[in-house]
Design an enzyme around this catalytic site. Structure first.
Site, PDB file in Angstrom:
ATOM      1  CG  HIS A 205      -2.108  -0.874   1.039  1.00  0.00           C
ATOM      2  ND1 HIS A 205      -2.504  -1.796   1.969  1.00  0.00           N
ATOM      3  CD2 HIS A 205      -2.963  -0.992   0.013  1.00  0.00           C
ATOM      4  CE1 HIS A 205      -3.556  -2.438   1.524  1.00  0.00           C
ATOM      5  NE2 HIS A 205      -3.856  -1.974   0.336  1.00  0.00           N
ATOM      6  CB  CYS A 509      22.333  -0.316 -22.852  1.00  0.00           C
ATOM      7  SG  CYS A 509      23.606  -1.577 -22.679  1.00  0.00           S
TER       8      CYS A 509
HETATM    9  C1  PEP Z   1      25.478  -3.372 -17.877  1.00  0.00           C
HETATM   10  O1  PEP Z   1      26.299  -4.145 -17.373  1.00  0.00           O
HETATM   11  O2  PEP Z   1      25.537  -2.132 -17.786  1.00  0.00           O
HETATM   12  C2  PEP Z   1      24.340  -3.909 -18.637  1.00  0.00           C
HETATM   13  C3  PEP Z   1      23.520  -3.132 -19.305  1.00  0.00           C
HETATM   14  O3  PEP Z   1      24.136  -5.254 -18.544  1.00  0.00           O
HETATM   15  P1  PEP Z   1      23.439  -5.962 -17.272  1.00  0.00           P
HETATM   16  O4  PEP Z   1      23.007  -4.895 -16.326  1.00  0.00           O
HETATM   17  O5  PEP Z   1      22.301  -6.742 -17.819  1.00  0.00           O
HETATM   18  O6  PEP Z   1      24.554  -6.800 -16.751  1.00  0.00           O
END
Ligand code: PEP
Ligand code: MG
Length: 577
Positions: A205, A509
């Site tokens: 909640h 990423c």
């Molecule tokens: C990372 O290591 O930054 C990545 C994107 O891969 P993961 O977080 O899946 O290890």
């Protein structure tokens, strides 16, 4: 300042409503304080049973319980009538629990054993707590509700004021073991800048109400109890961290910038464009077809990281080629005309895949993970690449040569071999840059691949020699670490002048890209795309809209000119990202 005091104590939990909050903490009076029992598991333990009561005494005690529970239920109903939405529902549901006849019957059973009315109320509650714990899941999350109602009824029986949220003289951060729904429902968002609870999950909640009120919130923050009332903390709910006693100036600046950004992000719908009109490739990180489709419904410009291993974490055996092709085709099809980067299985370490054939290792983060699984089962990667190529044929168009990258590459041989196996199948090969060996010698890898994607989570872990899962080392695994920023810059610079006059695109990423200020710095370092969790997209997109590319470069220079992660972050905040 000593070496040790520079390491800020950071508590890690799960962020459920992104945002920063800085202020003094106020603890909610704990439920067991109000019930004055010895602890959550045994609130009634301290009271030895007396002789069984006579009929009259039993009836008097029963009536006292019913009267107290009815009063508490009435108050909850009254508060429900003043609240709206989820808050009103939560309060009404708790009023129903307070009037529950099963609870009253359980109290009578305890009274008959010779317990006083308060102890009987607590003991009866604990029998329901045990039952809800056994059932687990959402039922277990109602335990806080049960104990809260119990504490209110006990306070009423004792003639004490109801337990609840402390008064805030000035806006601050609310800390609790777990918040009672009746408390969260009455929260004043102008006074409560952030909420951190030690227990509770993302569907508790507390999380639901915090989301409704837009208050940054971290749940399951282990070790929170050590933070004293009145201490100043910086809550970063995007990162799921609580920093105790942070540098005041940078914390105030960060929280103010974040608040402004949250206001802008609330209205941001994309596309990602800098203030000078420069377009940015802002992509989503996904882990299954549903996630890809959800990303496509929002402002994402494509997918920068499809973590395929996460789609199969619960599978005892390798998914068939056809099942894999079907999944990959759905993810590609979610963005028919935009970039989608699939990552091959990053099995191992914190993501063990039962079918990848790995054995137990002493040090799995440095063991057989990612592309290294190829050493024990070469067929696994071949079959995955076959499936992705098949998905590309099924979807066609933009995806007739799907982009695919390998995790944990550390040698040129691995990159060359991977790229060759991709090209044989008509795939577009790239590699992740997350092992320092690649970042340091990236020019030797560039001739073999079509793109790079920097995984800052692992890159930081390996550069700093600090386990990314360790909350004690969170200050080290901070992607603002100058050594990490320098490596990113050198990778981006090398990729911009790759052999043969090529420019190889470089994305980020890892979680670094989801930090709006760091995202600006990354662009300034020469990164060409950013890929973040879908929930973080509006925050990053809104921040990018406020800076020019030139400003990003200036901010990157400011960050690179610092000795510590903390200084880099503070310099960029002060610089106006
Ligand atoms: C990372 O290591 O930054 C990545 C994107 O891969 P993961 O977080 O899946 O290890
Ligand atoms: Mg990684």
């Amino acid at each position: 300042m000593t070496q040790q005091s520079q390491v800020e104590p950071i508590i890690r939990g799960t962020g459920v409503v992104a945002g920063l909050a800085y202020g003094a903490v106020r603890w909610v009076g704990r439920v067991e304080d109000a019930a004055a029992g010895p602890g959550k598991g045994g609130q009634a333990e301290g009271t030895p049973p007396g002789p069984p009561p006579g009929e009259e005494q039993l009836e008097r005690d029963r009536e006292r319980f019913v009267a107290a529970a009815t009063t508490v239920a009435g108050r909850l109903d009254q508060r429900a009538s003043l609240a709206t939405g989820v808050s009103a529902e939560v309060l009404s549901a708790n009023a129903v629990l307070a009037r529950d006849r099963g609870w009253a019957k359980a109290v009578v059973k305890e009274l008959k054993k010779g317990l006083g009315v308060e102890a009987a109320t607590m003991a009866a509650t604990e029998t329901f707590v045990a039952m809800f714990t056994r059932v687990g899941g959402r039922q277990a999350e109602r335990i806080t509700d049960l104990r809260d109602i119990c504490a209110r009824v006990v306070a009423e029986l004792r003639g004490l004021p109801e337990p609840g949220i402390p008064e805030f003289d000035e806006p601050g951060v609310l800390l609790a073991d777990d918040l009672a729904p009746a408390d969260t429902a009455g929260l004043d968002a102008a006074k409560v800048l952030g909420i951190v609870i030690e227990h509770g999950g993302p569907t508790s909640h507390t999380a639901i109400i915090a989301r409704q009120l837009g208050i940054p919130c971290v749940v399951a923050a282990a070790g929170l109890a050590a933070v004293p009332d009145g201490a100043r903390v910086l809550v970063d709910a995007g990162a799921g961290t609580v920093t105790v006693d942070p540098d005041e100036d940078s914390a105030v600046g960060a929280a103010a910038a974040d608040k402004r950004l949250r206001d802008v992000a609330a209205g941001w719908t994309g596309p990602a464009v800098l203030a000078d009109g420069h377009e940015v490739s802002l992509l989503a990180n996904v882990q299954d077809a549903g996630g890809a489709e959800a990303a496509a419904a929002g402002p994402a410009g494509g997918i920068g990281l499809f973590r395929t291993e996460l789609a199969f974490l619960d599978r005892p055996t390798e998914p068939s080629a056809d099942e894999q092709a079907e999944l990959y085709a759905r993810v590609l099809g979610a963005f028919p005309a935009a970039k989608v980067v699939t990552r091959t299985l990053d099995a191992g370490s914190d993501k063990p895949l039962a079918f990848a054939g790995m054995t137990e290792e002493d040090n799995p983060a440095l063991g057989v993970r990612g592309i290294r699984v190829d050493l024990i089962d070469r067929g696994l990667l071949d079959r995955q690449l076959d499936a992705l190529a098949e998905a590309g044929r099924r979807v066609g168009g933009e995806h007739s040569s799907p982009w695919v990258m390998a995790p944990m590459i550390s040698t040129v041989d691995e990159a060359r071999d991977f790229a060759a196996r991709c090209r044989e199948r008509g795939l577009t090969p790239g590699i992740m840059v997350e092992v320092p060996a690649v970042a340091v010698a990236v020019d030797r890898f560039l001739p073999h691949v079509d793109f790079l994607s920097i995984g800052t989570n692992d890159l930081t872990q390996y550069v700093m020699a600090a386990d990314r899962m360790s909350s004690d080392l969170a200050a080290l695994t901070d992607p603002w670490q100058p050594a990490v920023l320098r490596l990113i810059r050198s990778v981006a610079e090398a990729a911009a002048r790759a052999p043969g006059g090529r420019t190889v695109p470089v994305g980020v990423c890892g979680e670094a890209a989801a930090d709006p200020q760091l995202a600006c710095v990354l662009l300034g370092l020469g990164v060409s795309s950013l890929s973040v969790a879908t929930a973080a997209l509006p925050f990053v997109g809104a921040a990018l809209g406020e800076v020019t590319l030139e400003r990003c470069r200036e901010l990157a220079a400011l960050a690179l000119d610092c000795d510590t992660a903390r200084e880099a972050r503070a310099a960029v905040m002060a610089g106006g990202a």
